[in-house]
Design a protein around this motif. Structure first.
Motif, PDB file in Angstrom:
ATOM      1  N   GLN A 103       0.859  -1.180   0.000  1.00 47.01           N
ATOM      2  CA  GLN A 103       0.000   0.000   0.000  1.00 47.01           C
ATOM      3  C   GLN A 103       0.893   1.227   0.000  1.00 47.01           C
ATOM      4  O   GLN A 103       1.836   1.318   0.793  1.00 47.01           O
ATOM      5  N   PHE A 104       0.593   2.166  -0.894  1.00 47.47           N
ATOM      6  CA  PHE A 104       1.361   3.400  -0.964  1.00 47.47           C
ATOM      7  C   PHE A 104       0.827   4.374   0.073  1.00 47.47           C
ATOM      8  O   PHE A 104      -0.372   4.600   0.156  1.00 47.47           O
ATOM      9  N   LEU A 105       1.719   4.959   0.856  1.00 44.59           N
ATOM     10  CA  LEU A 105       1.313   5.884   1.897  1.00 44.59           C
ATOM     11  C   LEU A 105       1.575   7.333   1.527  1.00 44.59           C
ATOM     12  O   LEU A 105       1.038   8.231   2.157  1.00 44.59           O
ATOM     13  N   ASP A 106       2.392   7.585   0.514  1.00 44.82           N
ATOM     14  CA  ASP A 106       2.576   8.927  -0.043  1.00 44.82           C
ATOM     15  C   ASP A 106       1.613   9.032  -1.209  1.00 44.82           C
ATOM     16  O   ASP A 106       1.981   8.813  -2.353  1.00 44.82           O
ATOM     17  N   VAL A 107       0.358   9.375  -0.925  1.00 41.78           N
ATOM     18  CA  VAL A 107      -0.712   9.275  -1.925  1.00 41.78           C
ATOM     19  C   VAL A 107      -0.438  10.134  -3.144  1.00 41.78           C
ATOM     20  O   VAL A 107      -0.532   9.657  -4.265  1.00 41.78           O
ATOM     21  N   GLN A 108      -0.086  11.401  -2.962  1.00 40.27           N
ATOM     22  CA  GLN A 108       0.130  12.253  -4.128  1.00 40.27           C
ATOM     23  C   GLN A 108       1.290  11.754  -4.976  1.00 40.27           C
ATOM     24  O   GLN A 108       1.216  11.753  -6.184  1.00 40.27           O
TER      25      GLN A 108
END
Length: 152
Positions: A103-108
């Motif tokens: 899961q990516f936590l740095d969305v932008q």
């Protein structure tokens, strides 16, 4: 009673994911994650960084691999796998995380792979509020939240 082998970590990628094809044609990817922790010892705070090697196989490599770039913050869930071998009479072993989910936590910053230009901003436009990880598009969904094949 059954055994359990599940690991979940959150950290930053130490380098870009290296995607390759095996001799059987299956894709695999390798990357490393740095995980920081602070602890109190003797009345002083200390920082410690641990590095974990990760590997993944199959479709996840093509879907997520291009987005796994140095410095990105991710959550990884998987299992521990130990490899053992012998070389020149010496025994070696290595433990790595066999990735099941990322899961990516740095969305932008996870919204586009490297080399893709950022969208142009309009002067005077209202600022866009940050997107929470829960609101980010999930794997298999288009940006509007729907897949091409509606299941009902």
């Amino acid at each position: 009673m059954t055994d359990s082998n599940v690991v979940s970590i959150i950290g930053r990628l130490t380098g870009d994911c290296e995607i390759s094809k095996g001799t059987n044609g299956n894709m695999y990817g390798r990357f490393s994650i740095a995980v920081n922790r602070s602890y109190l010892a003797g009345g002083d705070w200390h920082d410690e960084t641990s590095f974990f090697d990760c590997c993944m196989f199959g479709d996840i490599c093509g879907v997520k691999g291009p987005y796994l770039q140095k410095g990105k913050r991710v959550s990884v869930v998987g299992s521990l796998r130990q490899s053992r071998w012998e070389k020149d009479g010496k025994k070696f072993s290595k433990v790595e995380i066999l990735v099941n989910q990322i899961q990516f936590l740095d969305v932008q910053s996870a919204a586009r792979p490297a080399g893709q230009p950022a969208p142009a901003s309009s002067e005077g436009a209202a600022p866009v509020p940050p997107v929470s990880p829960e609101a980010a598009p999930q794997e298999g969904f288009a940006e509007n939240g729907f897949t091409e094949d509606i299941p009902f």
